[in-house]
Write a protein that holds these residues in place. Structure first.
Motif, PDB file in Angstrom:
ATOM      1  N   VAL A 110       0.845  -1.193   0.000  1.00 41.50           N
ATOM      2  CA  VAL A 110       0.000   0.000   0.000  1.00 41.50           C
ATOM      3  C   VAL A 110       0.882   1.245   0.000  1.00 41.50           C
ATOM      4  O   VAL A 110       1.954   1.270   0.609  1.00 41.50           O
ATOM      5  N   CYS A 163      -1.765  -4.783  -4.855  1.00 40.86           N
ATOM      6  CA  CYS A 163      -1.333  -3.437  -4.460  1.00 40.86           C
ATOM      7  C   CYS A 163      -2.545  -2.523  -4.359  1.00 40.86           C
ATOM      8  O   CYS A 163      -3.583  -2.767  -4.974  1.00 40.86           O
ATOM      9  N   HIS A 223      -3.448   5.115  -1.752  1.00 40.62           N
ATOM     10  CA  HIS A 223      -4.444   6.087  -1.317  1.00 40.62           C
ATOM     11  C   HIS A 223      -4.334   7.335  -2.186  1.00 40.62           C
ATOM     12  O   HIS A 223      -3.350   8.070  -2.096  1.00 40.62           O
ATOM     13  N   TRP A 244     -11.144   3.944   0.913  1.00 41.25           N
ATOM     14  CA  TRP A 244      -9.984   3.261   1.461  1.00 41.25           C
ATOM     15  C   TRP A 244     -10.370   2.113   2.388  1.00 41.25           C
ATOM     16  O   TRP A 244      -9.753   1.038   2.347  1.00 41.25           O
ATOM     17  N   VAL A 271      -9.084  -1.741   1.716  1.00 34.40           N
ATOM     18  CA  VAL A 271      -8.360  -2.608   2.646  1.00 34.40           C
ATOM     19  C   VAL A 271      -9.097  -3.926   2.837  1.00 34.40           C
ATOM     20  O   VAL A 271      -8.483  -5.007   2.867  1.00 34.40           O
ATOM     21  N   GLU A 299       3.250  -0.846   4.078  1.00 30.20           N
ATOM     22  CA  GLU A 299       3.110   0.552   3.656  1.00 30.20           C
ATOM     23  C   GLU A 299       4.479   1.054   3.211  1.00 30.20           C
ATOM     24  O   GLU A 299       5.446   0.987   3.974  1.00 30.20           O
TER      25      GLU A 299
END
Length: 314
Positions: free
Chosen positions: A9, A90, A93, A259, A263, A277
């Motif tokens: 992410v 993948c 944001h 978002w 997830v 991340e």
């Protein structure tokens, strides 16, 4: 051998800060700054090492900076064989979606950097043409925030839900007066609103001119079939080789970032048990822990933060 499915992410605008490139400057992957600089005409080394934080908040500069650091972090994690398992998907944001598309093979570094530069310019121009802002409503349920926003729009206010980030964290976007109304009424739904220091009403209809301008650049871009699924912000759906990314990226500018749903797609539908991340800050890790407490999450925001695999998994 470790077989924990990993999702990558990538953070978005707002995570930039002065000197954000300093931890990475002596790594082999720092050479990516030259590649991004060559195609965008911006000096990424200067932006990442010396540009004052206030200037770095400028939308176009912030986006190029965060994008570049995210790719450096990914390259270093791969070089160190430190992602901790097979990468199966993948997501990014907002701006982070472009780094995700590079890692998934849908865009080259240069192709994505060109689009990020065009996106940042278009968003900045749209924001300068029409004043707007954003705020985050915390503690209130999403349905209550959505109802409040609809109520204010019915009264003539210009405000929309922009990001559904996590339970109890919903970003709204629009006219400053309308956001002041949201702030004034947030207590009635059990929440409160915090101002965000942003340059415009992103992920709202105020960005329609930017979507048109970016759309032209997207249609000229050379997208390839993605090697990995990428979860799109606009609908939280995972798209593989057949994803229409020019359309999805254009829609993203005027649509809310889903978002929380993204997830859940990573952890539930795609089976990711570790999310890594990659990029500046640890904003996404904090959100992910609120969305799914059962998934492992690590943040790679410096070479020292490259996640070490447990001995049993080596």
């Amino acid at each position: 051998m470790n077989h924990v499915p990993v999702g990558l992410v990538f953070p978005g605008q707002g995570t930039q800060k002065q000197g954000m490139g300093e931890p990475w400057r002596d790594t082999p992957s720092w050479e990516l700054t030259a590649e991004v600089s060559a195609v965008t005409g911006e000096d990424l080394s200067e932006l990442l090492l010396h540009t004052p934080g206030e200037h770095l908040r400028r939308t176009d500069l912030a986006q190029l900076s965060v994008f570049t650091v995210s790719l450096i972090a990914h390259a270093e994690a791969v070089r160190g064989d430190a992602l901790g398992g097979p990468v199966v998907a993948c997501a990014g944001h907002s701006l982070g979606e472009y780094a995700a598309l590079v890692v998934a093979g849908a865009l080259t570094v240069g192709g994505a950097a060109t689009l990020v530069a065009a996106r940042g310019r278009a968003m900045r121009e749209a924001a300068l043409a029409r004043e707007g802002t954003m705020g985050v409503v915390v503690a209130a349920p999403l349905a209550e925030v959505e109802a409040l926003v609809r109520e204010i729009r019915a009264e003539g206010g210009q405000v929309w839900v922009a990001n559904v980030n996590a339970p109890g964290q919903t970003v709204v976007s629009g006219d400053p007066d309308a956001l002041a109304e949201v702030a004034g009424r947030a207590a009635s739904i059990g929440g409160r609103m915090l101002d965000l220091q942003v340059g415009g009403a992103f992920h709202s209809p105020y960005m329609a001119p930017a979507a048109d301008a970016l759309g032209r650049a997207l249609r000229e871009a050379a997208f390839a079939p993605a090697r990995l699924p990428v979860v799109a912000n606009v609908d939280a759906v995972a798209y593989g080789a057949d994803g229409d990314w020019p359309a999805l990226c254009a829609r993203q500018l005027t649509s809310p970032v889903l978002w929380e749903g993204s997830v859940h797609t990573l952890t539930r539908r795609l089976g990711c048990r570790r999310l890594v991340e990659l990029g500046p800050g640890r904003t996404l890790a904090g959100l992910i822990r609120r969305i799914d407490r059962d998934v492992e999450v690590v943040s790679v925001d410096s070479p020292h933060a490259v996640p070490a695999r447990p001995v049993s998994e080596r």
